[in-house]
Scaffold this motif. Structure first.
Motif, PDB file in Angstrom:
ATOM      1  N   THR A   1      -6.828   0.407 -12.662  1.00  0.00           N
ATOM      2  CA  THR A   1      -6.539   1.808 -12.962  1.00  0.00           C
ATOM      3  C   THR A   1      -5.123   2.065 -13.458  1.00  0.00           C
ATOM      4  O   THR A   1      -4.905   3.004 -14.222  1.00  0.00           O
ATOM      5  N   VAL A   2      -4.181   1.264 -13.036  1.00  0.00           N
ATOM      6  CA  VAL A   2      -2.781   1.510 -13.412  1.00  0.00           C
ATOM      7  C   VAL A   2      -2.361   0.599 -14.563  1.00  0.00           C
ATOM      8  O   VAL A   2      -1.914   1.074 -15.611  1.00  0.00           O
TER       9      VAL A   2
ATOM     10  N   ARG B   1       4.692   6.076  -2.803  1.00  0.00           N
ATOM     11  CA  ARG B   1       5.877   6.074  -3.662  1.00  0.00           C
ATOM     12  C   ARG B   1       5.560   5.934  -5.147  1.00  0.00           C
ATOM     13  O   ARG B   1       6.440   6.097  -5.978  1.00  0.00           O
ATOM     14  N   GLN B   2       4.313   5.578  -5.450  1.00  0.00           N
ATOM     15  CA  GLN B   2       3.902   5.367  -6.844  1.00  0.00           C
ATOM     16  C   GLN B   2       4.785   4.329  -7.543  1.00  0.00           C
ATOM     17  O   GLN B   2       5.036   4.407  -8.737  1.00  0.00           O
ATOM     18  N   ASN B   3       5.247   3.370  -6.752  1.00  0.00           N
ATOM     19  CA  ASN B   3       6.046   2.254  -7.268  1.00  0.00           C
ATOM     20  C   ASN B   3       5.073   1.100  -7.508  1.00  0.00           C
ATOM     21  O   ASN B   3       4.896   0.229  -6.656  1.00  0.00           O
ATOM     22  N   PHE B   4       4.441   1.116  -8.659  1.00  0.00           N
ATOM     23  CA  PHE B   4       3.360   0.180  -8.927  1.00  0.00           C
ATOM     24  C   PHE B   4       3.847  -1.254  -9.114  1.00  0.00           C
ATOM     25  O   PHE B   4       3.182  -2.190  -8.690  1.00  0.00           O
TER      26      PHE B   4
ATOM     27  N   SER C   1       0.826  -1.207   0.000  1.00  0.00           N
ATOM     28  CA  SER C   1       0.000   0.000   0.000  1.00  0.00           C
ATOM     29  C   SER C   1       0.861   1.259   0.000  1.00  0.00           C
ATOM     30  O   SER C   1       0.557   2.231  -0.707  1.00  0.00           O
TER      31      SER C   1
ATOM     32  N   LEU D   1      -5.423  -1.631  -8.517  1.00  0.00           N
ATOM     33  CA  LEU D   1      -4.148  -1.382  -9.201  1.00  0.00           C
ATOM     34  C   LEU D   1      -4.196  -1.928 -10.626  1.00  0.00           C
ATOM     35  O   LEU D   1      -3.812  -1.241 -11.587  1.00  0.00           O
TER      36      LEU D   1
ATOM     37  N   GLU E   1       2.379   1.647  -3.454  1.00  0.00           N
ATOM     38  CA  GLU E   1       1.384   2.088  -4.431  1.00  0.00           C
ATOM     39  C   GLU E   1       0.979   3.544  -4.202  1.00  0.00           C
ATOM     40  O   GLU E   1       1.050   4.371  -5.106  1.00  0.00           O
ATOM     41  N   GLY E   2       0.554   3.841  -2.999  1.00  0.00           N
ATOM     42  CA  GLY E   2      -0.062   5.138  -2.731  1.00  0.00           C
ATOM     43  C   GLY E   2       0.897   6.291  -2.526  1.00  0.00           C
ATOM     44  O   GLY E   2       0.628   7.409  -2.968  1.00  0.00           O
TER      45      GLY E   2
END
Length: 104
Positions: A58-59, A25-28, A19, A55, A22-23
Motif C-alpha cells: 500500500t505504501v 508516526r507514518q515513518n514508513f 508498527s 507496507l 508505520e501506524g
C-alpha cells in the motif's frame, strides 16, 4: 529506543517499534527498517511478514515484494485471516486476478 539499545535483536520490541513508526508516526522508511531487522532475527515472524507485506503493497507499491511477503506468511500460517485478505486485495486490485482473489 532504549529497549533496543539494551537488546537490539529483541523481536517483539523491533516489531512493536516498526508498527508504531508505520501506524502512528507514518515513518514508513523507519518501519521498513524495523521489519527488516525482525526478519533478520526471525525470518518467519508471522506478524512482521504480514505487516511488511501490507507496507510494501500500500505504501511502497512494490507489488512483487509484497506478494513475496504474503506468500511467506501464508507458508507459515495458511489460515491467517489478515494475510489472506491483504493478499486477496492485491490479487484483485493490482493483478486483476479475481479468480485467485476469490480462491484465497
Amino acid at each position: 529506543r532504549r529497549a533496543l539499545a539494551v537488546d537490539p535483536k529483541h523481536v517483539a520490541t523491533l516489531y512493536n517499534y516498526g508498527s508504531l513508526l508505520e501506524g502512528v508516526r507514518q515513518n514508513f522508511s523507519g518501519a521498513e527498517e524495523m521489519y527488516q531487522r525482525v526478519l533478520e532475527v526471525d525470518p518467519v515472524h508471522m506478524s512482521t511478514l504480514s505487516n511488511y507485506g501490507g507496507l510494501l503493497h500500500t505504501v511502497s507499491r512494490d507489488y512483487e515484494a509484497a506478494e513475496g511477503m504474503y506468500k511467506r506468511a501464508l507458508d507459515k500460517d495458511g489460515n491467517s485471516t489478515a494475510t489472506l485478505c491483504n493478499y486477496g486485495l492485491l490479487m484483485q486490485t493490482v493483478r486483476a486476478d479475481f479468480g485467485a482473489a476469490q480462491g484465497l
